[in-house]
Structures are given as structure tokens and as C-alpha cells.
Motif scaffolding. Structure first.
Motif, PDB file in Angstrom:
ATOM      1  N   SER A 144       0.855  -1.307  -0.280  1.00  0.00           N
ATOM      2  CA  SER A 144      -0.011   0.022  -0.157  1.00  0.00           C
ATOM      3  C   SER A 144       0.794   1.211   0.068  1.00  0.00           C
ATOM      4  N   LEU A 145       0.606   2.184  -0.855  1.00  0.00           N
ATOM      5  CA  LEU A 145       1.421   3.400  -1.049  1.00  0.00           C
ATOM      6  C   LEU A 145       0.234   4.524  -0.788  1.00  0.00           C
ATOM      7  N   THR A 146       0.649   5.548   0.206  1.00  0.00           N
ATOM      8  CA  THR A 146      -0.356   6.495   0.206  1.00  0.00           C
ATOM      9  C   THR A 146       0.521   7.901   0.083  1.00  0.00           C
ATOM     10  N   SER A 147       0.160   8.910  -0.514  1.00  0.00           N
ATOM     11  CA  SER A 147       0.734   9.947  -0.786  1.00  0.00           C
ATOM     12  C   SER A 147      -0.112  11.386  -0.579  1.00  0.00           C
ATOM     13  N   LYS A 148       0.501  12.467  -0.062  1.00  0.00           N
ATOM     14  CA  LYS A 148       0.024  13.633  -0.363  1.00  0.00           C
ATOM     15  C   LYS A 148       0.219  14.043  -1.958  1.00  0.00           C
ATOM     16  N   LEU A 149      -0.822  14.998  -2.224  1.00  0.00           N
ATOM     17  CA  LEU A 149      -0.848  15.396  -3.737  1.00  0.00           C
ATOM     18  C   LEU A 149      -0.244  16.931  -3.794  1.00  0.00           C
ATOM     19  N   ILE A 150       0.224  17.221  -4.919  1.00  0.00           N
ATOM     20  CA  ILE A 150       0.488  18.552  -5.102  1.00  0.00           C
ATOM     21  C   ILE A 150      -0.493  19.738  -5.281  1.00  0.00           C
ATOM     22  N   ASP A 151      -0.369  20.598  -4.111  1.00  0.00           N
ATOM     23  CA  ASP A 151      -1.287  21.629  -4.199  1.00  0.00           C
ATOM     24  C   ASP A 151      -0.924  22.703  -5.015  1.00  0.00           C
ATOM     25  N   GLY A 152      -1.949  22.682  -6.179  1.00  0.00           N
ATOM     26  CA  GLY A 152      -1.607  23.817  -7.139  1.00  0.00           C
ATOM     27  C   GLY A 152      -2.438  23.418  -8.305  1.00  0.00           C
ATOM     28  N   LYS A 153      -2.315  24.344  -9.245  1.00  0.00           N
ATOM     29  CA  LYS A 153      -3.322  24.121 -10.636  1.00  0.00           C
ATOM     30  C   LYS A 153      -2.288  23.936 -11.845  1.00  0.00           C
ATOM     31  N   PHE A 154      -2.664  22.869 -12.426  1.00  0.00           N
ATOM     32  CA  PHE A 154      -1.854  22.367 -13.567  1.00  0.00           C
ATOM     33  C   PHE A 154      -2.369  23.267 -14.811  1.00  0.00           C
ATOM     34  N   PRO A 155      -1.036  23.706 -15.683  1.00  0.00           N
ATOM     35  CA  PRO A 155      -1.834  24.555 -16.924  1.00  0.00           C
ATOM     36  C   PRO A 155      -2.548  23.933 -17.869  1.00  0.00           C
ATOM     37  N   ASP A 156      -3.210  24.888 -18.488  1.00  0.00           N
ATOM     38  CA  ASP A 156      -4.170  24.299 -19.673  1.00  0.00           C
ATOM     39  C   ASP A 156      -2.988  23.797 -20.846  1.00  0.00           C
ATOM     40  N   TYR A 157      -2.503  22.740 -20.712  1.00  0.00           N
ATOM     41  CA  TYR A 157      -1.812  21.862 -21.625  1.00  0.00           C
ATOM     42  C   TYR A 157      -2.256  21.947 -23.122  1.00  0.00           C
TER      43      TYR A 157
END
Length: 372
Positions: A237-250
Motif C-alpha cells: 500500500s502506498l499513500t501520498s499527499k498530492l501537489i497543491d496547485g493548478k496544472f496549466p491548460d496544456y
């Protein structure tokens, strides 16, 4: 705690969990791995406060209990024990040390209380689904090379996972970019993922997951919230925090009107780029591609070391074009192609180029050119 376990099984589990432990820690307990003897199993846990990995392995448990021990030191010891040997781990409840015995070898390691070890609690994970391990691994392998290493744009330091509608079909899409190149891959949307929020999975989590899933089969269970993600597969089992931010409109950087089409043998292309880049400047790694009727010429010119050219027969019947790229970026992208033929869609020497795998419509790549 008293437990007996086979050296190979313990080594494999330690290899997985200790990789998240930082070599230098200001908090001593974070240098340790939790060893928890349960009925018929030993549960190992390690964390860096951003990622937590748990792995359970079969063991002969004479006495249940839990403690912690230095992760990297324990791994090094077990790695040096004879293959296939039996490893005995024991700790009295009142003791502050863990005893490890195997054959004629004995070790005593300083331990810290299990109660002091932090837990990355899941909390409420409202979105849950499962997908084949091969599909998840493919999304990672096709995109992780393009993750940015620049901490100033932290929202690019991971893979962007989200649900998209592709011609009436819902897909789970992974995207990564560092501003110079973009990688995109997708697979059919897993059942239950339709309301999953768009998330950014951090680089370290992606790399650890790739190692854990390598050569795996079966399904991976995924749980997602706005701030965390959990992957469960077999006994891991792997638990991770996520990146707090907005990914650009790729989508804005993916060209749609590139009218010049180059079709080339992917393997031969990689070999040519690799050959000529041997004399390229280590910093810029620039290679010029000169396109004419069914012909591609590779040129590298480095005032410090010399020059190189190579030619390749290709499928190209548009206007002649000279365009430059970073050789390493070209090799990173073409190295992901599974099919025999690579397709380049170009506009001019200053516009982004679209690269596709002729046999894989679910992956695409964008590469920015450079001056040469």
C-alpha cells in the motif's frame, strides 16, 4: 516481539519501503522503518511525511509486537546475509534494542518506540476504483520523463491525472511537462473514476510507484481525495499527499494545424540521433534536422569538439525544413515509442512539433524546437 522470516522475502520488502526514507533526517524517527509482527505476517511501514509505504509479508510469529529500526542499516544487513537463510527478529517489551540473528551472525540495533512513528492517515477518500497494473504502469512510463525538476513551478513537479472525454469515450489521462516537452498518455476510464477530481501526483510518488509495480500483474486499487491518493496492490500500500496547485491548460501547447508530416523508422532515427550527438555540446545537446524530399539529414556542430552528419531515408514530401532540437529530449521521447514507425507533425523551425507513435493512438508528445 519474536518473528522468523526468510531472508529473500524480508530483503524484497525492505527494498521497497526503505527507498522512501531520506538519507538525512532532522527527525530521528523518520530514519526508521516500523516492524509490526502480526498473526502470520510482518508488516513494514516507512514514511517521509509526504509518502507512506506499507508492505506485509508472511512470517512465523512466535510473539506479536511492534518496534522501529534504522531503515537503511537494516536493509544493508539483510542484503549481506546468505540468500535463503532464516532471519530471527526479537525485542523484549521493555528493551530499547532490536536483536537480529541469522546463522552465526548477530546484530543489535537501536530502536525507537512504535508510538512515536507518524502515520499518514488516509482520512475520507470518496473516490475509489481499480485498474490493471499494466495500464497504470504504462501511464507512468510514457509520461514521467517529462516531469519538471524546477521547484519554482511546483505544480509541474508531477503527473497530472484527470478524466477527459475523447470522442464520446471517457478516458483517464496522464500529462507531464517541463515547459520544453510534453508527454500525454491515456487509457479507458476505470469504473468508478468518473467523478475523480483532477490531481497532480508528485514526482517521488510516481517513481516509487513505478518501482513497486514493475513486472506486476493484476489490478491496483486506487482511492483519491482532494489532498491524498492511495494505491493498493497485493500486499503493498502506498499513500501520498498530492501537489497543491493548478496544472496549466496544456491543450494550448498541443499543435493541431501542423501540415508537414514526417514518417520515420523509430529505431533507425534513435540510432542516428545517438550517433551524431556524441560530439554535441554537453550543455545544449543541439542537433539539426534538415528535411527534404524523402530525406532527413542530422547535423551537429560543436566548435569545441568537431562536427557530425548522418542521413536517413524517410517519408516526407512537404517543403524543405531545417529545425533544431535538444538531442536528449528527442531520445527521451522516441525511446517511449512501441511501434516501428514514428510520426512527426511539423509547422516551421520555431513552432512546437507533435510526435506520435504510429501504432499507439493513446499517446502523444510535444517538443519545442531550439535554435541551431
Amino acid at each position: 516481539m519474536k518473528v522468523t522470516i526468510e531472508q529473500g522475502a524480508l530483503l524484497k520488502a525492505l527494498e521497497h519501503v526503505q527507498s522512501v526514507v531520506e538519507r538525512r533526517n532532522t527527525i530521528p524517527i523518520l530514519s526508521n522503518v516500523v516492524l509490526e509482527a502480526q498473526n502470520g505476517a510482518l508488516l513494514l511501514t516507512a514514511t517521509d511525511l509526504e509518502i507512506e509505504i506499507k508492505e506485509s509479508i508472511e512470517a512465523e510469529v512466535a510473539e506479536t509486537g511492534a518496534t522501529t529500526a534504522p531503515a537503511h542499516m537494516l536493509y544493508d544487513i539483510v542484503n549481506k546475509l546468505p540468500a535463503g537463510s532464516q532471519v530471527n527478529l526479537s525485542k523484549d517489551e521493555a528493551a530499547t534494542q532490536l536483536s537480529l540473528n541469522s546463522g552465526s551472525s548477530s546484530f543489535v540495533l537501536q530502536s525507537l518506540p512504535r508510538e512515536d512513528f507518524p502515520s499518514l492517515t488516509l482520512g475520507d477518500m470518496p473516490h475509489a476504483f481499480a485498474l490493471p497494473a499494466g495500464d497504470l504502469l504504462r501511464l507512468i512510463d510514457k509520461t514521467r520523463f517529462a516531469i519538471s525538476n524546477e521547484d519554482t513551478r511546483h505544480y509541474l513537479n508531477g503527473i497530472y491525472l484527470h478524466i477527459v472525454d475523447e470522442g464520446g469515450t471517457s478516458m483517464l489521462r496522464a500529462v507531464a511537462t517541463d515547459g520544453h516537452r510534453l508527454a500525454q498518455a491515456q487509457c479507458p476510464q476505470p469504473v468508478g473514476a468518473n467523478e475523480m477530481p483532477a490531481i497532480i501526483v508528485p514526482r517521488k510518488t510516481v517513481n516509487e510507484l513505478q518501482k513497486l509495480l514493475k513486472n506486476s500483474s493484476g489490478e491496483v486499487s486506487v482511492q483519491v481525495s482532494e489532498t491524498k491518493i492511495n494505491f493498493s496492490h497485493e500486499n503493498m500500500s502506498l499513500t501520498s499527499k498530492l501537489i497543491d496547485g493548478k496544472f496549466p491548460d496544456y491543450n494550448r501547447v498541443i499543435p493541431s494545424n501542423n501540415d508537414k508530416r514526417l514518417s520515420v523508422d523509430a529505431k533507425a532515427f534513435v540510432q542516428c540521433v545517438d550517433r551524431v550527438s556524441a560530439v554535441s555540446n554537453e550543455r545544449s545537446r543541439a542537433v539539426k534536422l534538415s528535411l527534404a524530399n524523402d530525406s532527413l539529414t542530422f547535423t551537429v556542430s560543436n566548435p569545441e569538439s568537431g562536427s557530425a552528419t548522418d542521413e536517413l531515408g524517410v517519408g516526407y514530401n512537404a517543403d524543405a525544413l531545417d529545425i533544431g532540437f535538444n538531442a536528449r529530449y528527442l531520445l527521451d521521447i522516441t525511446g517511449q515509442l512501441d511501434g516501428d514507425m514514428a510520426v512527426f507533425e511539423l509547422a516551421d523551425s520555431g513552432s512546437p512539433t507533435l510526435i506520435r507513435d504510429e501504432q499507439d493512438s493513446d499517446a502523444l508528445y510535444v517538443l519545442m524546437p531550439m535554435r541551431v
